[in-house]
Write an enzyme that holds these catalytic residues in place. Structure first.
Site, PDB file in Angstrom:
ATOM      1  N   LYS A  35       0.911  -1.250   0.072  1.00 19.73           N
ATOM      2  CA  LYS A  35      -0.158   0.126  -0.190  1.00 19.73           C
ATOM      3  C   LYS A  35       0.861   1.233   0.048  1.00 19.73           C
ATOM      4  CE  LYS A  35      -4.065  -1.837   2.495  1.00 19.73           C
ATOM      5  NZ  LYS A  35      -5.102  -1.681   3.496  1.00 19.73           N
ATOM      6  N   ASP A  71     -10.218   2.634   2.988  1.00 14.71           N
ATOM      7  CA  ASP A  71     -10.161   2.116   3.992  1.00 14.71           C
ATOM      8  C   ASP A  71     -10.855   2.823   5.488  1.00 14.71           C
ATOM      9  OD1 ASP A  71      -8.981  -0.428   3.531  1.00 14.71           O
ATOM     10  OD2 ASP A  71      -6.801   0.364   3.938  1.00 14.71           O
ATOM     11  N   TYR A  87     -12.766  -9.413  12.200  1.00 20.63           N
ATOM     12  CA  TYR A  87     -13.972 -10.068  12.051  1.00 20.63           C
ATOM     13  C   TYR A  87     -13.926 -11.672  12.171  1.00 20.63           C
ATOM     14  CZ  TYR A  87     -11.242 -10.004   7.726  1.00 20.63           C
ATOM     15  OH  TYR A  87     -10.241 -10.056   6.742  1.00 20.63           O
TER      16      TYR A  87
HETATM   17  P1  NAP Z   1      -0.183  -4.557  11.798  1.00 22.55           P
HETATM   18  O1  NAP Z   1       0.265  -3.360  10.930  1.00 22.55           O
HETATM   19  O2  NAP Z   1       0.641  -5.943  11.936  1.00 22.55           O
HETATM   20  O3  NAP Z   1      -0.441  -3.970  13.493  1.00 22.55           O
HETATM   21  C1  NAP Z   1      -0.701  -4.869  14.445  1.00 22.55           C
HETATM   22  C2  NAP Z   1      -0.914  -3.955  15.813  1.00 22.55           C
HETATM   23  O4  NAP Z   1      -1.157  -4.839  16.784  1.00 22.55           O
HETATM   24  C3  NAP Z   1       0.452  -3.228  16.182  1.00 22.55           C
HETATM   25  O5  NAP Z   1      -0.327  -2.010  16.850  1.00 22.55           O
HETATM   26  C4  NAP Z   1       1.013  -4.188  17.292  1.00 22.55           C
HETATM   27  O6  NAP Z   1       1.707  -3.585  18.336  1.00 22.55           O
HETATM   28  C5  NAP Z   1      -0.292  -4.579  17.720  1.00 22.55           C
HETATM   29  N1  NAP Z   1      -0.012  -5.982  18.706  1.00 22.55           N
HETATM   30  C6  NAP Z   1       0.249  -7.164  17.985  1.00 22.55           C
HETATM   31  N2  NAP Z   1       0.541  -8.048  18.889  1.00 22.55           N
HETATM   32  C7  NAP Z   1       0.450  -7.324  20.213  1.00 22.55           C
HETATM   33  C8  NAP Z   1       0.611  -7.746  21.522  1.00 22.55           C
HETATM   34  N3  NAP Z   1       0.791  -8.941  22.020  1.00 22.55           N
HETATM   35  N4  NAP Z   1       0.085  -6.918  22.516  1.00 22.55           N
HETATM   36  C9  NAP Z   1      -0.276  -5.765  22.119  1.00 22.55           C
HETATM   37  N5  NAP Z   1      -0.292  -5.305  20.850  1.00 22.55           N
HETATM   38  C10 NAP Z   1      -0.107  -6.130  19.990  1.00 22.55           C
HETATM   39  O7  NAP Z   1      -1.623  -4.953  11.547  1.00 22.55           O
HETATM   40  P2  NAP Z   1      -2.771  -4.270  10.824  1.00 22.55           P
HETATM   41  O8  NAP Z   1      -2.737  -4.610   9.207  1.00 22.55           O
HETATM   42  O9  NAP Z   1      -2.687  -2.811  11.144  1.00 22.55           O
HETATM   43  O10 NAP Z   1      -4.130  -5.126  11.598  1.00 22.55           O
HETATM   44  C11 NAP Z   1      -4.409  -5.086  12.640  1.00 22.55           C
HETATM   45  C12 NAP Z   1      -5.787  -5.818  12.931  1.00 22.55           C
HETATM   46  O11 NAP Z   1      -6.982  -5.158  12.221  1.00 22.55           O
HETATM   47  C13 NAP Z   1      -5.506  -7.410  12.313  1.00 22.55           C
HETATM   48  O12 NAP Z   1      -6.222  -8.149  13.324  1.00 22.55           O
HETATM   49  C14 NAP Z   1      -6.476  -7.237  11.097  1.00 22.55           C
HETATM   50  O13 NAP Z   1      -7.113  -8.645  10.643  1.00 22.55           O
HETATM   51  C15 NAP Z   1      -7.446  -6.139  11.255  1.00 22.55           C
HETATM   52  N6  NAP Z   1      -7.967  -5.576  10.181  1.00 22.55           N
HETATM   53  C16 NAP Z   1      -9.244  -5.342   9.699  1.00 22.55           C
HETATM   54  C17 NAP Z   1      -9.724  -4.833   8.618  1.00 22.55           C
HETATM   55  C18 NAP Z   1     -11.038  -4.910   8.265  1.00 22.55           C
HETATM   56  O14 NAP Z   1     -11.411  -4.427   7.193  1.00 22.55           O
HETATM   57  N7  NAP Z   1     -12.032  -5.176   9.006  1.00 22.55           N
HETATM   58  C19 NAP Z   1      -8.592  -3.918   7.849  1.00 22.55           C
HETATM   59  C20 NAP Z   1      -7.300  -4.163   8.300  1.00 22.55           C
HETATM   60  C21 NAP Z   1      -6.994  -4.745   9.315  1.00 22.55           C
HETATM   61  P3  NAP Z   1       3.332  -3.016  17.971  1.00 22.55           P
HETATM   62  O15 NAP Z   1       3.320  -1.641  17.051  1.00 22.55           O
HETATM   63  O16 NAP Z   1       4.034  -2.919  19.035  1.00 22.55           O
HETATM   64  O17 NAP Z   1       3.885  -4.389  17.325  1.00 22.55           O
END
Ligand code: NAP
Length: 286
Positions: free
Chosen positions: A73, A109, A230
């Site tokens: 992206k 988004d 989800y």
């Molecule tokens: P990402 O860039 O990998 O970010 C993950 C986030 O989770 C970071 O803030 C990370 O913190 C935190 N995290 C991971 N493990 C953790 C832990 N053990 N304790 C505390 N914080 C933790 O992922 P993303 O793309 O933003 O996606 C995040 C979530 O949103 C996913 O579950 C994804 O499926 C969902 N999502 C949904 C949609 C939708 O359309 N509904 C769209 C996009 C994403 P750190 O920075 O400290 O690593």
């Protein structure tokens, strides 16, 4: 699912690395079929660092457009001939339309997220938001909340430096970085009108889970809680928030609505988001 192909059928796809888990082909082909639009939507694996090569291929192969997921992206953003205001705000694109050899980049988004708030009976205006996480999804959600009139967005992240970088990119200065420990979450929850989980904690297939849910008890009565996850349809966070009487929603709405807005760009056709959510909910089994 069955798709009818003609020699004139227009091509769309999602690119990513990894991408084979993506629900975008199922979502888009279901919508295209229901709307009677002559497009096919494929799944295309593009290795990290090769978004520019892919863009050349897509133009050469006369793709009408494509969606991008991680890690493309941000890399695509500077490759666009034109971008919409949300892509410029997030400095990332999730939707690319190719018209007359030119690449038009959009990011749906944030709009998808805001539309999902409508279903939850709320909106960002004047709200203090407790936002958990500072990854890719949190970036779009936090900046869009600020743009749409949130008073303050309290961005709590395990790696607080990442929250600080995200907050520093807000042109409106409404994002405030904070750590992710239980004490901070409880203190900030007291002033929150809305909670949005943008971390992967509680997601199916991952081992991570919130260590402490007690911040939910500090929320004002009736404050909505939205989880971007989800699958599962109800995370432990949502289950506990619901048990305390808070309105809750998962990330299905955002997932579907960002796709609806992308398909509107690809096909230049107005599409009813609510009808598409009703159509896709049973198809996705969520
Ligand atoms: P990402 O860039 O990998 O970010 C993950 C986030 O989770 C970071 O803030 C990370 O913190 C935190 N995290 C991971 N493990 C953790 C832990 N053990 N304790 C505390 N914080 C933790 O992922 P993303 O793309 O933003 O996606 C995040 C979530 O949103 C996913 O579950 C994804 O499926 C969902 N999502 C949904 C949609 C939708 O359309 N509904 C769209 C996009 C994403 P750190 O920075 O400290 O690593």
């Amino acid at each position: 699912m069955q798709v009818n192909l003609e020699n004139t059928t227009k091509k769309l796809c999602v690119i990513g690395d990894p991408v084979l888990h993506s629900k975008s082909p199922l979502i888009h082909n279901t919508m295209l079929s229901a709307l009677g639009l002559d497009y096919i939507y494929l799944c295309q694996s593009v290795p990290r660092g090769q978004a520019a090569e892919w863009l050349k291929c897509a133009k050469c192969a006369a793709y009408a457009g494509f969606n991008a997921t991680m890690p493309h992206k941000e890399e695509l953003f500077p490759l666009m001939d034109e971008t919409d205001s949300d892509a410029a705000l997030f400095r990332s694109v999730n939707t690319v339309c190719i018209r007359d050899g030119r690449a038009y980049g959009y990011n749906t988004d944030g709009r998808g997220f805001i539309r999902s708030l409508v279903d939850l009976g709320t909106s960002p205006e004047g709200k203090t938001v407790l936002l958990l996480g500072a990854g890719g999804a949190a970036r779009a959600v936090a900046l869009k909340l600020a743009q749409q009139g949130a008073l303050k967005v309290l961005v709590c992240n395990r790696t607080v430096e990442k929250a600080a970088v995200l907050c520093a990119s807000d042109p409106l200065d409404r994002l405030i970085p904070a750590p992710f420990d239980g004490g901070t979450l409880r203190r900030l929850a007291e002033e929150a009108d809305l909670v949005v989980n943008c971390t992967s904690l509680g997601m199916a297939g991952t081992s991570g889970q919130f260590e402490d849910f007690s911040f939910l008890e500090a929320l004002r009565p009736g404050a909505p809680v939205l989880d971007l996850i989800y699958a599962p349809a109800e995370t432990e966070l949502l289950r506990r928030a619901k048990a305390l009487g808070h309105p809750t929603a998962n990330g299905l709405g955002m997932l579907v609505y960002q796709a609806v807005f992308a398909l509107e760009h690809f096909t230049d056709t107005p599409i009813d988001p609510a009808a598409m959510l009703a159509l896709l909910r049973p198809v996705l089994g969520l």
